[in-house]
Each structure stands twice: as structure tokens, then as C-alpha cells.
Design a protein around this motif. Structure first.
Motif, PDB file in Angstrom:
ATOM      1  N   ARG A   2       0.873  -1.178   0.000  1.00 16.83           N
ATOM      2  CA  ARG A   2       0.000   0.000   0.000  1.00 16.83           C
ATOM      3  C   ARG A   2       0.905   1.221   0.000  1.00 16.83           C
ATOM      4  NH1 ARG A   2      -5.740  -1.190  -0.072  1.00 16.83           N
ATOM      5  NH2 ARG A   2      -5.778  -3.387   0.455  1.00 16.83           N
ATOM      6  N   PRO A   3       1.507   1.510  -1.151  1.00 23.03           N
ATOM      7  CA  PRO A   3       2.422   2.649  -1.148  1.00 23.03           C
ATOM      8  C   PRO A   3       1.650   3.956  -1.063  1.00 23.03           C
ATOM      9  CG  PRO A   3       2.171   1.761  -3.362  1.00 23.03           C
ATOM     10  CD  PRO A   3       1.371   0.883  -2.465  1.00 23.03           C
ATOM     11  N   GLY A   4       2.328   4.990  -0.635  1.00 23.53           N
ATOM     12  CA  GLY A   4       1.676   6.289  -0.637  1.00 23.53           C
ATOM     13  C   GLY A   4       1.984   7.088   0.606  1.00 23.53           C
ATOM     14  N   ALA A   5       2.060   8.400   0.401  1.00 23.85           N
ATOM     15  CA  ALA A   5       2.252   9.361   1.492  1.00 23.85           C
ATOM     16  C   ALA A   5       3.409   8.947   2.395  1.00 23.85           C
ATOM     17  CB  ALA A   5       0.978   9.506   2.307  1.00 23.85           C
ATOM     18  N   VAL A  35      -3.757 -10.262  -5.847  1.00 22.66           N
ATOM     19  CA  VAL A  35      -4.050  -8.861  -5.585  1.00 22.66           C
ATOM     20  C   VAL A  35      -5.346  -8.808  -4.781  1.00 22.66           C
ATOM     21  CG1 VAL A  35      -4.861  -6.737  -6.661  1.00 22.66           C
ATOM     22  CG2 VAL A  35      -2.939  -7.962  -7.639  1.00 22.66           C
ATOM     23  N   PRO A  36      -5.324  -8.168  -3.626  1.00 23.74           N
ATOM     24  CA  PRO A  36      -6.556  -8.118  -2.834  1.00 23.74           C
ATOM     25  C   PRO A  36      -7.544  -7.134  -3.425  1.00 23.74           C
ATOM     26  CG  PRO A  36      -4.830  -6.893  -1.736  1.00 23.74           C
ATOM     27  CD  PRO A  36      -4.219  -7.447  -2.978  1.00 23.74           C
ATOM     28  N   LEU A  37      -8.446  -7.625  -4.268  1.00 24.24           N
ATOM     29  CA  LEU A  37      -9.391  -6.722  -4.912  1.00 24.24           C
ATOM     30  C   LEU A  37     -10.300  -6.084  -3.869  1.00 24.24           C
ATOM     31  CD1 LEU A  37     -10.485  -8.512  -8.186  1.00 24.24           C
ATOM     32  CD2 LEU A  37      -8.993  -6.561  -7.897  1.00 24.24           C
ATOM     33  N   CYS A  94     -10.458  -1.491 -17.308  1.00 24.08           N
ATOM     34  CA  CYS A  94      -9.751  -0.271 -16.926  1.00 24.08           C
ATOM     35  C   CYS A  94      -9.889   0.002 -15.434  1.00 24.08           C
ATOM     36  CB  CYS A  94     -10.295   0.938 -17.696  1.00 24.08           C
ATOM     37  SG  CYS A  94      -9.754   0.969 -19.391  1.00 24.08           S
ATOM     38  N   LEU A  95     -11.087  -0.193 -14.904  1.00 21.18           N
ATOM     39  CA  LEU A  95     -11.280   0.049 -13.482  1.00 21.18           C
ATOM     40  C   LEU A  95     -10.413  -0.905 -12.654  1.00 21.18           C
ATOM     41  CD1 LEU A  95     -15.124   0.649 -13.061  1.00 21.18           C
ATOM     42  CD2 LEU A  95     -13.300   2.313 -13.306  1.00 21.18           C
ATOM     43  N   ILE A  96     -10.417  -2.158 -13.032  1.00 23.10           N
ATOM     44  CA  ILE A  96      -9.614  -3.143 -12.298  1.00 23.10           C
ATOM     45  C   ILE A  96      -8.136  -2.822 -12.430  1.00 23.10           C
ATOM     46  CG2 ILE A  96      -9.006  -5.566 -12.072  1.00 23.10           C
ATOM     47  CD1 ILE A  96     -11.693  -6.212 -13.347  1.00 23.10           C
ATOM     48  N   LEU A 107      -2.967  -1.114  -9.665  1.00 20.06           N
ATOM     49  CA  LEU A 107      -1.748  -0.327  -9.656  1.00 20.06           C
ATOM     50  C   LEU A 107      -1.174  -0.181  -8.259  1.00 20.06           C
ATOM     51  CD1 LEU A 107      -0.175   1.185 -11.805  1.00 20.06           C
ATOM     52  CD2 LEU A 107      -1.295   3.254 -11.058  1.00 20.06           C
ATOM     53  N   ARG A 108      -1.980   0.310  -7.325  1.00 20.10           N
ATOM     54  CA  ARG A 108      -1.458   0.405  -5.962  1.00 20.10           C
ATOM     55  C   ARG A 108      -2.543   0.114  -4.927  1.00 20.10           C
ATOM     56  NH1 ARG A 108      -0.884   6.816  -5.089  1.00 20.10           N
ATOM     57  NH2 ARG A 108      -2.824   7.285  -6.165  1.00 20.10           N
ATOM     58  N   ASN A 109      -3.410  -0.820  -5.305  1.00 20.98           N
ATOM     59  CA  ASN A 109      -4.415  -1.283  -4.347  1.00 20.98           C
ATOM     60  C   ASN A 109      -5.212  -0.141  -3.735  1.00 20.98           C
ATOM     61  OD1 ASN A 109      -3.559  -3.856  -4.767  1.00 20.98           O
ATOM     62  ND2 ASN A 109      -2.195  -3.888  -3.021  1.00 20.98           N
TER      63      ASN A 109
END
Lengths: 333, 155, 503
Positions: free
Chosen positions: A82-85, B146-148, C406-408, C413-415
Motif C-alpha cells: 500500500r504505497p503512498g504518502a 491482488v486483494p481486490l 480499466c477500473l480493475i 496499480l497500488r491497491n
């Protein structure tokens, strides 16, 4: 004709009915109630703030892989990026999760402590449950080979020293060290990561850098950077044994708080038995011979401190930084 | 199209101007780019908006450009209706995914969209919904782990 | 220690490893996986490698490099496929390919575009790798000469492309580009960590991510248009379809080999300079092509040379990125960073010693990246005609699925579910922009490059020379003049053309 259509309609209706029954059932299988008695009975999430392929990610996935041996059958460690900030998003998730031992994180310390010194955050690093220190990585102040400065004294006597950094909040260690040593630094921020900052120094855009030993080791070996001071370690670093520590230079107090810690931690108020279980399991993992072999081969060193020792080590570090709040205030807005 | 275009451009212009105003809050170096690019964009957009109200300016400027300065085609009534409904459906789909997660949102949206908007058969709608869900599940959850997103409303 | 000295024995020995059955199988597997990952918007070559790395644990380092190199190299071609077919680059560097690739699909020439992309990618990849490898010592010195003013000029160069883009008029393009730059300011100020335009929304702290915005603007914008107009992609009525099909694309590329050479050169150099970002490579190369080719009125409307330029540079840049990676141990791109990580994982030290201690690994990386292009080209060319059929499918079936993809992809990309919402919002914006002739690529360029330009500009101000720094350094000055030239040239050209027409 009519009967043909009827048959078709019936068929599609059945397909839909089956679908409508199957889909919810299928989805329900995801909600599994973990019973309070046998912990752990489902996967443990390890949430990190780094991107896939980076330093945090590499350590996390390796630990996750080898920890499986010491967990009950069917329980895995799932690494979530969970990259970010600046890692805040990841630690916020861990901090606010249920303290049931199923969510842990790998916060960047002392980096994540700084924001809360100046503004209230959605997390509080002083309340976190520390599980283990994977590695305490000291910082090293190093001079670029083409710089007109050659020794630490040169830096201290200079009018202005150009120091490429990534960002002010991640380099507070260097800022404090320079203040303490009396180096008038001109910080050039905005580099994408430590490697780019080092490159800037190598090509003459900077005079000195101060990053962790782990990131600079390669450059010392290839004589591309000249180390002049070790910060955040009581002893000298064997690979660069000629370089004094900040303590030897007369700044013992500052020296203690400047190291960077790679740690694993859980949310606050984690029940005692689950904390103990996690600490023991992680410790076994880090001592596991296969893990040790991986660590050597991947050049990802591990010098572990158990959970209690970690808590004991980090508390004074955070207190220590609070003392220097005013110096840092100038740079961190 | 003329009126719609004017509205769109004015909308963008307002956003740009707002951003310029906000940029005054930022100190020193932080202010440079927002202010500069904001003023730049707002000026150009302002000129475009003004121009759209005065056809004389349009015809004068048109000489310099090879393409039509303001869009010419007009959408048919049918197309306009479809526009609104597509926007509604797509927004609804995103909202569903936000609240209920991908694994519910995907088949639900596909099935309903295909059946109701596209007027496809029961068979086609349900089959595609299930197949796409299956592929997504297999690729992202099974293979990539990937945890959707599972939806705000669900535990 | 001489880096760049060619050791023939090691080279042939390494090549032999690849040429047996197992080697070819691994090359094939890597290439296919790479192409698939590259083609799915939201996944990329880097993702492919990250997924494959755990599978390489049982292998020796040389074989591991074969697999990873193949996947990564193939992904850059894979990304061209959706760029051409559905106006959505599979990876950000393929963005420039949509400029002419998609218009070609709209005119029913997607087969040609795909064929050209495959050929140009392969040639570009080859040239990039060979040039880099032969000139490592020279290039290393050249790269060290690039500092903050030069970085700024490169990004400014990228931005100036807005002036020559096809969609819409210049004014609207500039407005869109300016807006993009404005949007790039959202989030942390990269130098002082001050928050801009976030209004208390934590999601916005990292700014607006380019990839979700890109999906929204380009893909969803198109998808919505398809549904509204109820026509398939390949619908624009053009003249008699001469020279349609994959092989015409291949031939067209070969006919333009000098262009391929130049564009690959541009790509290689841009890839070799760390800190600029390979995404501009395709754009700068495209602009170069547009300015230097004869009869360039059709750029932006389906000129195959636009596709050739973008794809050649795109693949060449990865060859260039090898340079800082091997010479300094500093990754030249995200993909290279993962390579370095993988090498370390297998116990290979990645400093300059690699040329002494593990030359075979280096050569294998080179060979696999070259080899995968050949395989990818074969696969790509044989499947191209089938893939081109996608553009003829009824939009109602195709569009909603693409929308979901596209939404998925944005989420993956970064959850972050915020990215999904961004995609939708930019989708709506993209549709409206498309309707009224505002260049979406201009906005993307602004969004992508605004921040980068800001950083290098302010860094230049921090040096002793301050503003003068842009003009007293030779490379920076040359780049500046080039930019001026590129911007003025189209005006001169169209002025001349109008004079000729009037006569």
C-alpha cells in the motif's frame, strides 16, 4: 416456434437461477469467521508502504515465505503493498486494524515518527506494538570524490556544503547531524530516491550525502564515495573500520538517535498472548537457517533485536527527536 | 454543440481560476508552478470562452488554424439520450464497486448493462457476466494475489 | 578494468545455453508472459518480472536472467497492442503510439499498425541494446554531463510536443496541457513537502496518478463514445483500403529504416539518462519524426511513421536504461531496478565488478532481451490480424468489458480504490474533451511532465548559476535551441504550405 422460444426461455431462466445461487455462495466463502480459540487460523496480512521490488518488499516477502514453516498448516503471510504518502497509508491501515494479530506492518522508523511531532496524525508510533527489529542500519556521512572538500574538517569549515537529499522528512537524520557537527548545509531536495541523490553527488552537483550504510555500501566498496562519519551505531562499521562514529567525535547523545530501524509492528493493544506468539514466530523465522542463507545471498543483512528490546530502543529515540523539534521545524513544513 | 461547448469551457475556466486563487496560499517555491500554469491556462481558456461568444473573432482566428476552432457536429437526440444514460450507468457501476467491491460489482454491472441498456439476451448477459467474473477472479486473486477491493459496506 | 570489452568466448558459451530446448522454452514462456502483461492495461513488464521472480529461485542466475529479460523486453511490445486497438497504452511509454496507432485502427488499418509496431519494436530494441553495449564507456561520460538544467530541458522538450499534436487546435491543446500541468501540482510539493490542492483528502497527498487518469481519458473516453454512437472502432470512412494487413506494416517499417535508426538513437539516449523518465522517449521521437518526415500532414490521422517512431524509441530506451544500471549500479528505469534486485537475490554483486565476475549474466540479459523481440515479433505478427478483428466487434459487448478492465487495472496499480474513482472522473472528462476537440494527450503530457519539470527547474535555481544555468551549460543551451526550433518549424511549414496552395 412458440414452444422453441419457451424452451429457450426456460433454459436461460434456469441458468440465471443457478447463477444467482452460485454467486452469493461463492462470495460467502470469503467471509470466514476466525474462532477466538485457535490463533492463527487464517492468513496474516503484512502491510508495507513500499512498492513491489523495493527494499521493504524484498524483506517482507522473504520473511513471509520462511515464516510459513512456523505457522499452522494453511496459514500464510500475505504481503500487501500500500504505497503512498511516505508509508503513512500503510501504517495507518495497520494502526487502525483490529488488534487480533492478523494484521501487522513494517513501518519506517524513525521516519514515521516525525510527522506526529508537528501535527496530529491518524497513528501514534509511541503506542504501536513492537514485534522485532530486523536491522538497525546506521547512517554514514560521505563526501563525493570530485568535491573540493576532502575531510570532515573541510566540511565543518566550509561556507556552504551542497547536500543532495530525497526530501526533508526522510533525511531528518542528516539534517540533525549537520547541525550538530556545525556543517552549513545547502540541501538540494527533489531527487526521486537515494540512488539519484548519490548520482547527483558523483557528477559534481553535490559535495556530501548522508544515507544508510545499506544503500551506500556499494559505493564505498567501489571507492566512489569517501565515508567520514558513522551515525547511529555504537561501534564502527567493520567494512569501513577507519571511519569514526559520531560518539567518538564527541556527540554521543546525538549518535544514539540517528540510526534507521527496519521493524515489524502490530496495532496498539494487541493481546499479550498473540503478541508473544507473533514475536516468537518471527524470531524463529529470522533464526531459521534457510532464511539466514537467503539473507546472506541476497545481501539483505539481518541483525535482529527482539520485541522487548525494540520497544526499549525506540522509546528514547522518539523522545530524543522531540528534543530537536525546533531545529527540524525550520525544514519540515 | 455550441452551447454545450461553452458550458464545458466555462466550467474548466472556473476550475483554473479557483486553482490560481488557491496558489496564493502556498509559500515561495511551491507557488511558482501552480501560479504560472494556472494563469497560462486560464488566459488561454478565457480567450477561447470569449471567442465563443463573438463569431467575428472566431472567423478571424479560423484563418490561422487548419481545423475548426469550435466543434461543429451536433449530436442527434438519440445520441444525447444515450450519452446521459451511459454516464449514469458508468457512474453507478463505479459506485457499486466502491460500496460492494469488485466481485459483486463486476457481474452485477455487466449483467444489468447488457440486459437492460444493450438489450442483449438473458443468455448472453449472464454468460458474459459469469465468464468475466471468473477470468478476473482467476487472474487477479488466484494468480497475482491482488486483494481486490471488497467494498466499504461489507465486512 | 575495462568495461565494454567484448569477450567472444563467454558470449558464444552463453548463447549456446539459450539455444537448447530448455533455453528456447524459457525464452518463449518469458516472451509470452511479458507480452500478455504488457498488453493488459494496468499490468506492465515490471509487474511481470515481480511475479516471475519467485519462480526463478530454483534456477541459476543465467537462466533467471533469460526468463526475466525475455518478459521485460516483450512487455514493451505488448503495450503497443491496446494502444493501437483501443487507444489505451498498455504501459505509459506506449502513450505516444496512440497518436497515430489508434487513428489507423479507426480507418481499418489496425493490422498495418500492429505489424509496423512489432517490426519497429524489434529493430528499436536491437539497436538500443547494441548501441548501449558498444558504447558503454563513452555513454557513461555523456550521461554524467547531464545535470538539473539538462533534465529540465528534456522535460520541457517533452512538453513542447503539445505544440505539434494532432487532435484539436493549438490553442485548445495548450489549454489542455496547461491544465495538465496544473493538475500535476496536486499533492506533496516534491521539494518542501508542502501539501497543495489536497483539501484534506488523504488520497490526494500523492497527487493524481498518471495511469488511472490515462485510462480514464483515453480508454473510457473512447468507450463512452463507442456506446453513444453505436459504431465499432473501425468505422471512419476512408478511401479504398490499399495496403492493409500486417505485412504492409512490416514493409513500411523496413522502408523507413533510417527513421527507425534515428528514433532508436533518440530512445537509447533518453533511456540512458536517469532522472528523465522513459515515457518521454516515445513522444520526443514522434515529434522528431513529424518534423523531419516529408508529407507530414497526416501525422495524427493515421500515418504509420508515427507508430514506427514511437515504438522504435520505446524499445530502444530499455537498451539505454541498461547503461547506468551496469555502469554505476544505478537503475536506469523501474524495470532495471527490479533486475538489479533479482540479480542481488541470486547473489550477483551489481557494481562494476559484474563485468569481471559475472560476464555471462550480463550477456544473457542482453541476449534474452534481443531474443524475445524476435519471438515477440513472430507471435505478434501472426496474431495481429486476429487482434485487428477486435476493432470490428460490436461495441455494446466490447465496451462495458473494457470499461471494467480499466477500473480493475487502475485498482491493481497500488491497491487503492481512489484510483478507480479517478479513472471514472477522468473518463467523463476525456469524453467531453474528445467531443469538443481538446487534446487529451496534451493533458496527459502536462500531468506527466509538470512535476518533473518543476523539480529540475527549482533544482537549477538552487545551483550557483541560478537561472543562467540554463544557458551557460552547452548541452542545456543546445537543447533549448532545439526546442525553439521544433516549436517554430511547424508554423513555418504550414505558412509555406499555405503560400504554395494559394499559388
Amino acid at each position: 416456434m412458440k414452444s422453441g422460444k419457451e424452451v429457450k426461455m426456460k433454459r436461460t431462466l434456469i441458468v440465471c437461477l443457478v447463477g444467482l445461487l452460485v454467486i452469493p455462495g461463492f462470495l460467502l466463502s470469503f467471509t470466514s469467521e476466525a474462532s477466538a480459540e485457535d490463533y492463527p487460523s487464517k492468513d496474516i496480512r503484512l502491510i508495507i508502504g513500499g512498492k513491489p521490488g523495493g527494499g521493504f518488499d524484498t524483506y517482507a516477502r522473504a520473511i513471509g515465505r520462511y515464516m510459513k514453516k512456523y505457522l499452522p498448516e494453511g496459514v500464510n503471510v500475505i504481503v500487501e503493498n500500500r504505497p503512498g504518502a511516505g508509508h503513512k497509508i500503510a501504517i495507518t491501515m495497520v494502526y487502525n486494524s483490529e488488534p487480533d494479530g492478523y494484521t501487522i506492518g513494517m513501518p519506517m522508523m524513525p521516519g514515521l515518527y516525525f510527522p506526529q511531532m508537528f501535527e496530529e496524525q491518524k497513528y501514534d508510533m509511541t503506542k504501536v506494538t513492537w514485534l522485532v527489529t530486523i536491522l538497525k542500519d546506521p547512517r554514514v556521512l560521505a563526501i563525493a570524490p570530485n568535491s573540493k572538500f576532502k575531510t570532515l574538517k573541510d566540511l565543518q569549515q566550509a561556507e556552504s556544503v551542497r547536500v543532495p537529499i530525497v526530501g526533508f522528512s526522510s533525511e531528518t537524520g542528516v539534517i540533525l547531524a549537520n547541525e550538530e557537527l556545525g556543517i552549513k548545509a545547502n540541501y538540494i531536495s527533489g531527487h526521486k530516491n537515494s540512488k539519484e541523490a548519490v548520482l547527483a553527488a558523483l557528477r559534481g552537483d553535490g559535495d556530501a550525502v548522508g544515507f544508510t550504510f545499506g544503500s551506500l555500501r556499494k559505493f564505498f566498496v567501489q571507492k566512489q564515495l569517501i565515508p567520514v562519519a558513522v551515525m547511529g551505531s555504537e561501534k564502527r562499521i567493520s567494512a569501513i573500520s577507519e571511519v569514526p562514529t559520531l560518539a567518538e567525535l564527541g556527540h554521543a547523545e546525538m549518535n544514539e538517535i540517528l540510526g534507521t530501524y527496519r521493524v515489524l509492528a502490530g496495532p496498539p493493544n494487541l493481546p499479550a498472548e498473540r503478541t508473544k506468539y507473533l514475536r516468537d514466530t518471527i524470531w524463529k523465522t529470522l533464526s531459521d537457517p534457510e532464511f539466514v542463507a537467503w539473507s546472506k545471498q541476497a545481501k539483505r543483512p539481518v541483525e535482529a533485536l527482539d520485541g522487548e528490546a525494540t520497544a526499549k530502543a525506540l522509546a528514547p529515540v522518539m523522545k530524543g527527536y522531540t528534543k530537536y523539534k525546533d531545529i527540524l521545524k525550520k525544514y519540515v513544513k | 454543440m455550441k452551447n454545450e461547448e461553452k458550458i464545458f469551457m466555462i466550467f474548466l475556466l472556473i476550475i483554473m481560476l479557483l486553482m490560481v486563487v488557491f496558489s496564493f496560499n502556498y509559500s515561495g517555491g511551491s507557488q511558482i508552478l501552480p501560479l504560472a500554469s494556472g494563469i497560462f491556462s486560464a488566459l488561454i481558456m478565457g480567450f477561447l470562452v470569449t471567442m465563443s461568444f463573438f463569431s467575428k473573432i472566431i472567423s478571424f482566428y479560423q484563418k490561422f488554424e487548419t481545423k475548426p476552432v469550435l466543434s461543429e457536429d451536433e449530436l442527434s437526440v438519440d445520441e444525447k439520450k444515450r450519452e446521459v444514460s451511459v454516464i449514469a450507468w458508468f457512474s453507478g457501476c463505479t459506485a457499486t464497486i466502491y460500496f460492494l467491491g469488485f466481485l459483486i460489482g463486476i457481474p452485477l454491472f455487466l449483467f444489468m448493462f447488457l440486459k437492460i441498456w444493450a438489450k442483449e439476451s438473458w443468455l448472453m448477459s449472464s454468460v458474459l457476466a459469469v465468464v468475466v467474473l471468473g477470468v478476473v477472479y482467476f487472474t487477479f486473486i488466484y494468480i497475482l494475489r491482488v486483494p481486490l477491493h471488497s467494498g466499504i459496506l461489507l465486512p | 578494468m575495462e568495461i565494454g570489452m567484448f569477450d567472444a568466448d563467454v558470449f558464444w558459451a552463453t548463447l549456446k545455453i539459450m539455444l537448447n530446448a530448455r533455453g528456447i522454452l524459457i525464452l518463449l514462456a518469458g516472451t509470452v508472459i511479458g507480452m500478455i502483461f504488457g498488453a493488459i492495461p494496468g499490468l506492465s513488464g515490471v509487474t511481470a518480472m515481480v511475479v516471475l521472480i519467485p519462480m526463478t529461485f530454483g534456477m541459476d542466475p543465467v537462466t533467471a536472467m533469460l526468463l526475466l529479460g525475455a518478459a521485460y523486453g516483450a512487455a514493451t511490445y505488448g503495450g503497443a497492442v491496446p494502444a493501437i486497438l483501443i487507444n489505451t497504452p498498455g504501459e505509459p511509454p506506449n502513450a505516444a503510439t496512440v497518436l497515430d496507432g489508434f487513428p489507423m485502427s479507426q480507418r481499418g488499418k489496425s493490422g498495418t499498425a500492429l505489424g509496423a509496431a512489432a517490426t519497429a519494436s524489434t529493430l528499436g530494441g536491437f539497436i538500443g541494446l547494441i548501441v548501449t553495449f558498444c558504447f558503454i564507456p563513452l555513454l557513461a561520460k555523456f550521461v554524467m554531463a547531464f545535470s538539473y538544467p539538462e533534465f529540465f530541458m528534456m522535460t520541457f522538450f517533452g512538453l513542447s510536443i503539445i505544440a505539434v499534436l494532432g487532435e484539436g487546435t493549438l490553442l485548445k491543446g495548450l489549454a489542455a496541457g496547461g491544465f495538465g500541468i496544473l493538475l500535476s501540482c496536486v499533492g506533496y510539493d516534491p521539494m518542501t513537502s508542502e501539501l497543495r490542492y489536497t483539501f484534506g483528502i488523504e488520497y490526494l497527498w500523492d497527487g493524481i496518478e498518471v495511469v488511472p487518469a490515462l485510462f480514464g481519458l483515453l480508454a473510457i473516453g473512447e468507450v463512452m463514445d463507442l456506446l453513444v454512437k453505436k459504431k465499432p472502432i473501425a468505422d471512419l470512412k476512408t478511401g479504398p483500403q490499399k495496403g492493409v494487413g500486417v505485412w504492409s506494416g512490416v514493409i513500411a517499417t523496413l522502408k523507413n529504416s533510417f527513421l527507425v535508426l534515428r528514433c532508436s538513437g533518440i530512445g537509447t539516449i533518453i533511456g540512458a539518462i536517469p532522472g528523465v523518465g522513459g515515457t518521454v522517449a516515445g513522444f520526443i521521437s514522434y515529434m522528431h519524426a513529424k518534423q523531419t518526415c516529408r508529407n507530414n500532414e497526416n501525422f495524427g490521422k493515421g500515418d504509420v511513421r508515427g507508430v514506427i517512431a514511437s515504438e522504435a524509441a520505446n524499445d530502444a530506451k530499455e537498451g539505454g536504461a541498461l547503461l547506468p544500471t551496469l555502469a554505476f549500479g544505478i537503475p536506469g528505469s523501474a524495470g532495471m531496478a527490479v533486475f538489479l534486485g533479482a540479480l542481488t537475490l541470486h547473489g550477483i554483486d551489481t557494481g562494476q565488478d559484474i563485468f569481471i565476475a559475472n560476464l555471462d549474466v550480463v550477456y544473457m540479459l542482453l541476449i534474452s532481451m534481443l531474443g524475445c523481440h524476435i519471438v515477440a515479433a513472430i507471435i505478434g505478427l501472426s496474431l495481429a490480424d486476429k487482434m485487428a478483428l477486435l476493432t470490428k466487434i460490436r461495441p455494446v459487448l466490447f465496451a462495458p468489458i473494457l470499461f471494467l478492465v480499466c477500473l480493475i487495472g487502475s485498482f491493481a496499480l497500488r491497491n487503492s480504490v481512489g484510483d478507480v474513482i479517478v479513472t471514472l472522473l477522468f473518463g467523463l472528462l476525456g469524453y467531453e474533451m474528445r467531443k469538443f476537440g481538446f487534446s487529451r494527450i496534451a493533458l496527459i503530457l502536462g500531468l506527466l511532465l509538470g512535476n518533473m519539470a518543476e523539480i529540475s527547474f527549482r533544482q537549477t535555481l538552487m545551483t550557483e548559476a541560478k537561472l543562467l544555468g540554463f544557458f551557460i551549460r552547452p548541452i542545456s543551451l543546445i537543447l533549448f535551441l532545439l526546442i525553439l526550433l521544433s516549436v517554430i518549424l511547424p508554423f513555418i511549414q504550414s505558412y509555406r504550405r499555405r503560400r504554395i496552395n494559394e499559388k
